[in-house]
Write a protein that holds these residues in place. Sequence first.
Motif, mmCIF file in Angstrom:
data_model
loop_
_atom_site.group_PDB
_atom_site.id
_atom_site.type_symbol
_atom_site.label_atom_id
_atom_site.label_comp_id
_atom_site.label_asym_id
_atom_site.label_seq_id
_atom_site.Cartn_x
_atom_site.Cartn_y
_atom_site.Cartn_z
ATOM 1 N N ALA A 143 0.836 -1.208 0.000
ATOM 2 C CA ALA A 143 0.000 0.000 0.000
ATOM 3 C C ALA A 143 0.865 1.249 0.000
ATOM 4 C CB ALA A 143 -0.924 -0.003 1.218
ATOM 5 N N ASN A 144 1.915 1.252 0.825
ATOM 6 C CA ASN A 144 2.779 2.425 0.956
ATOM 7 C C ASN A 144 4.035 2.014 1.724
ATOM 8 O OD1 ASN A 144 4.025 4.834 1.932
ATOM 9 N ND2 ASN A 144 2.115 5.945 1.595
ATOM 10 N N PRO A 145 5.223 2.223 1.165
ATOM 11 C CA PRO A 145 6.454 1.833 1.868
ATOM 12 C C PRO A 145 6.585 2.450 3.253
ATOM 13 C CG PRO A 145 6.933 2.332 -0.423
ATOM 14 C CD PRO A 145 5.503 2.734 -0.194
ATOM 15 N N GLU A 146 6.184 3.717 3.403
ATOM 16 C CA GLU A 146 6.260 4.347 4.720
ATOM 17 C C GLU A 146 5.322 3.657 5.701
ATOM 18 O OE1 GLU A 146 5.559 8.515 4.396
ATOM 19 O OE2 GLU A 146 7.379 8.892 3.220
ATOM 20 N N LEU A 147 4.130 3.304 5.213
ATOM 21 C CA LEU A 147 3.183 2.584 6.062
ATOM 22 C C LEU A 147 3.753 1.229 6.457
ATOM 23 C CD1 LEU A 147 0.373 2.308 7.354
ATOM 24 C CD2 LEU A 147 -0.459 1.429 5.162
ATOM 25 N N GLY A 148 4.488 0.606 5.543
ATOM 26 C CA GLY A 148 5.108 -0.680 5.843
ATOM 27 C C GLY A 148 6.112 -0.570 6.975
ATOM 28 N N ILE A 149 6.927 0.494 6.949
ATOM 29 C CA ILE A 149 7.921 0.702 8.008
ATOM 30 C C ILE A 149 7.242 0.925 9.350
ATOM 31 C CG2 ILE A 149 9.745 2.235 8.849
ATOM 32 C CD1 ILE A 149 10.486 2.715 5.885
ATOM 33 N N VAL A 150 6.208 1.775 9.351
ATOM 34 C CA VAL A 150 5.475 2.057 10.594
ATOM 35 C C VAL A 150 4.814 0.790 11.125
ATOM 36 C CG1 VAL A 150 3.535 3.325 11.585
ATOM 37 C CG2 VAL A 150 5.097 4.477 10.009
ATOM 38 N N THR A 151 4.237 0.003 10.206
ATOM 39 C CA THR A 151 3.592 -1.249 10.615
ATOM 40 C C THR A 151 4.612 -2.204 11.222
ATOM 41 O OG1 THR A 151 1.938 -1.020 8.863
ATOM 42 C CG2 THR A 151 2.227 -3.222 9.812
ATOM 43 N N GLY A 152 5.797 -2.292 10.608
ATOM 44 C CA GLY A 152 6.853 -3.148 11.147
ATOM 45 C C GLY A 152 7.265 -2.721 12.550
ATOM 46 N N LEU A 153 7.415 -1.404 12.758
ATOM 47 C CA LEU A 153 7.771 -0.893 14.083
ATOM 48 C C LEU A 153 6.680 -1.180 15.104
ATOM 49 C CD1 LEU A 153 9.356 2.556 13.104
ATOM 50 C CD2 LEU A 153 10.557 0.500 13.905
ATOM 51 N N ALA A 154 5.422 -1.033 14.678
ATOM 52 C CA ALA A 154 4.293 -1.303 15.579
ATOM 53 C C ALA A 154 4.269 -2.779 15.976
ATOM 54 C CB ALA A 154 2.982 -0.914 14.910
ATOM 55 N N ILE A 155 4.553 -3.655 15.019
ATOM 56 C CA ILE A 155 4.555 -5.089 15.311
ATOM 57 C C ILE A 155 5.695 -5.442 16.264
ATOM 58 C CG2 ILE A 155 5.067 -7.347 14.260
ATOM 59 C CD1 ILE A 155 3.243 -6.536 11.950
ATOM 60 N N ILE A 156 6.862 -4.797 16.090
ATOM 61 C CA ILE A 156 7.976 -5.029 17.021
ATOM 62 C C ILE A 156 7.556 -4.643 18.440
ATOM 63 C CG2 ILE A 156 10.256 -4.212 17.727
ATOM 64 C CD1 ILE A 156 10.959 -3.996 14.747
ATOM 65 N N ALA A 157 6.930 -3.454 18.568
ATOM 66 C CA ALA A 157 6.491 -2.984 19.885
ATOM 67 C C ALA A 157 5.471 -3.932 20.499
ATOM 68 C CB ALA A 157 5.898 -1.579 19.764
ATOM 69 N N HIS A 158 4.620 -4.505 19.642
ATOM 70 C CA HIS A 158 3.591 -5.432 20.122
ATOM 71 C C HIS A 158 4.191 -6.802 20.450
ATOM 72 C CE1 HIS A 158 0.071 -7.988 20.200
ATOM 73 N NE2 HIS A 158 0.523 -8.654 19.153
ATOM 74 N N GLU A 159 5.198 -7.215 19.679
ATOM 75 C CA GLU A 159 5.762 -8.549 19.840
ATOM 76 C C GLU A 159 6.632 -8.686 21.082
ATOM 77 O OE1 GLU A 159 5.776 -11.645 18.050
ATOM 78 O OE2 GLU A 159 3.894 -10.761 17.422
ATOM 79 N N ILE A 160 7.359 -7.628 21.448
ATOM 80 C CA ILE A 160 8.313 -7.748 22.554
ATOM 81 C C ILE A 160 7.650 -8.228 23.848
ATOM 82 C CG2 ILE A 160 9.861 -6.466 24.100
ATOM 83 C CD1 ILE A 160 10.792 -4.893 21.647
ATOM 84 N N PRO A 161 6.557 -7.577 24.322
ATOM 85 C CA PRO A 161 5.944 -8.090 25.558
ATOM 86 C C PRO A 161 5.364 -9.487 25.386
ATOM 87 C CG PRO A 161 4.566 -6.392 24.581
ATOM 88 C CD PRO A 161 5.882 -6.365 23.859
ATOM 89 N N GLN A 162 4.830 -9.776 24.199
ATOM 90 C CA GLN A 162 4.282 -11.106 23.952
ATOM 91 C C GLN A 162 5.391 -12.157 23.972
ATOM 92 O OE1 GLN A 162 1.556 -11.778 20.519
ATOM 93 N NE2 GLN A 162 2.919 -13.488 20.063
ATOM 94 N N GLU A 163 6.541 -11.825 23.352
ATOM 95 C CA GLU A 163 7.648 -12.777 23.326
ATOM 96 C C GLU A 163 8.256 -12.964 24.710
ATOM 97 O OE1 GLU A 163 8.289 -14.675 21.004
ATOM 98 O OE2 GLU A 163 7.317 -13.746 19.280
ATOM 99 N N ILE A 164 8.232 -11.909 25.530
ATOM 100 C CA ILE A 164 8.671 -12.065 26.920
ATOM 101 C C ILE A 164 7.797 -13.110 27.603
ATOM 102 C CG2 ILE A 164 8.762 -10.947 29.185
ATOM 103 C CD1 ILE A 164 9.604 -8.373 27.758
ATOM 104 N N GLY A 165 6.483 -12.997 27.372
ATOM 105 C CA GLY A 165 5.562 -13.992 27.920
ATOM 106 C C GLY A 165 5.878 -15.384 27.420
ATOM 107 N N ASP A 166 6.199 -15.490 26.112
ATOM 108 C CA ASP A 166 6.542 -16.798 25.538
ATOM 109 C C ASP A 166 7.800 -17.375 26.178
ATOM 110 O OD1 ASP A 166 4.387 -16.415 23.937
ATOM 111 O OD2 ASP A 166 5.504 -16.132 22.073
ATOM 112 N N PHE A 167 8.836 -16.538 26.338
ATOM 113 C CA PHE A 167 10.078 -17.009 26.949
ATOM 114 C C PHE A 167 9.833 -17.481 28.381
ATOM 115 C CE2 PHE A 167 12.633 -14.643 23.695
ATOM 116 C CZ PHE A 167 13.430 -15.714 23.328
#
Length: 249
Positions: free
Chosen positions: A130-154
């Motif tokens: 859709a938009n390369p800039e949107l892709g970067i923002v989405t990737g950053l948002a997913i990283i922010a969302h994944e870190i606490p979830q992955e802490i839970g997984d670990f």
Amino acid sequence: MLATTIAGVFSITAAAVFSFTLLSKMVERMVSLSVGIMLSTSFLHALPEAFESKADPRSLFATLLAGLLCFFMLEKLAILRHSHHHEGDGHHHAHGHDKHEAGRSGWMILIGDGMHNFTDGILIAAAFLANPELGIVTGLAIIAHEIPQEIGDFIVLLNAGFTRKRAYVFNLLCSLMAVAGGLLGYYTLDRASGLIPYVLVFAASGFIYIAVSDLMPQMQRRATVKESVPQVLMIGLGVIIVLFLTAGH
């Protein structure tokens, strides 16, 4: 591919640093935090996102039911394998037996996490198209969302008896599902985008089942007020973390 790989490796590594250093001496108590993270991620993020799509609600509920039953059967197979392996060995399993029993939740959370990462890869691919800039923002948002979830997984994996190295390697392999999802999303976006709600619901069913069926019963064995109060507080903290990091998404 670069965005999905970076998102996966960075979030896994950051979560490992937090889990293995700051949290390594608090694994049992931090199980409560992972319960809060998994349930709030499922009920406040993944499921609402799925049901806000154009997918048929009845089909999504059917997927949720199928997912719960699927993880129930996976657990049954794990129990049967565990029982067969130990039957007639003449050993008692009182000492450390809980960790053997918890081991099946470790494998199940890896399956659910792989499904979730696969969906994240599809979402990143859709955003970049859709938009390369949107892709970067989405990737950053997913990283922010994944870190606490992955802490839970670990935390769950350490509680299940995985070594730190083994937990990191298996979580890293699961993160590669994001690359697979990104490739699928890029080349078959129209078809894959219609599957996103169902993959989200299936992944959520795994987290819900693990939290309610495996982790909460472990916590209920310590029913004293001294143990219960920190458990409730840590569950609440997990919910707050997810609410904070997903606010506005």
